[in-house]
Scaffold this motif. Structure first.
Motif, short mmCIF file in Angstrom:
data_model
loop_
_atom_site.label_atom_id
_atom_site.label_comp_id
_atom_site.label_asym_id
_atom_site.label_seq_id
_atom_site.Cartn_x
_atom_site.Cartn_y
_atom_site.Cartn_z
N LEU A 123 0.85 -1.20 0.00
CA LEU A 123 0.00 0.00 0.00
C LEU A 123 0.88 1.24 0.00
N ILE A 124 0.38 2.32 -0.65
CA ILE A 124 1.18 3.54 -0.81
C ILE A 124 0.41 4.72 -0.24
N LYS A 125 1.08 5.48 0.63
CA LYS A 125 0.45 6.69 1.18
C LYS A 125 0.09 7.64 0.04
N GLY A 126 -1.07 8.28 0.18
CA GLY A 126 -1.53 9.21 -0.83
C GLY A 126 -2.23 8.56 -2.01
N GLU A 127 -2.39 7.25 -1.96
CA GLU A 127 -2.99 6.50 -3.08
C GLU A 127 -4.29 5.82 -2.65
#
Length: 140
Positions: free
Chosen positions: A83-87
């Motif tokens: 998982l990617i922050k801001g996505e």
């Protein structure tokens, strides 16, 4: 198909019809750029957590565990951090006879072996730095 739309975090909602083999909980949401992490829990009654799904961005891993009889079990920490922050993200939790199968953004992430009977699951809880757009329950 039951749906929970835009719940305010933290939240607790009932899992209408419970969990059983073939039942899927699909969570669609977004991760704020400043998120430290969040948790999604499948809960039994008021005090036990059958499945604790806990992305921790500071550690770059997703911790899985269960809270049974007031005690946390052994953490499962493999798999890294897809998982990617801001996505935006989509997490799918499928109840199987022996485990919860987790897919993140369409890719298999892990299988979490049941530590308590799946039929005891009554609620889903969410907490932390996450935006949830929708949670749907799909069953066979």
């Amino acid at each position: 198909m039951a749906a929970i739309t835009n719940p305010r975090v933290p939240f607790t909602n009932s899992v209408s019809g419970g969990m059983y083999p073939g039942r899927k909980m699909v969570v669609k949401g977004g991760i704020p750029p400043g998120s430290n992490g969040f948790s999604l829990d499948l809960v039994c009654g008021s005090d036990e957590i059958a499945f604790h799904f806990n992305p921790r961005f500071g550690e770059q891993r997703i911790v899985r565990n269960s809270l049974l009889s007031g005690n946390w079990g052994a953490e499962e920490r493999s798999g890294g951090m897809p998982l990617i922050k801001g996505e935006p993200f989509e997490a799918q939790f499928e109840c199987q006879e022996d485990c919860i199968r987790v897919e993140l953004n369409g890719k298999h992430f892990c299988n979490y072996t049941h530590r308590t009977p799946y039929h005891k699951i009554t609620h889903v809880k969410g907490d932390g730095d996450v935006l949830i757009n929708q949670i749907t329950f799909e069953g066979k």
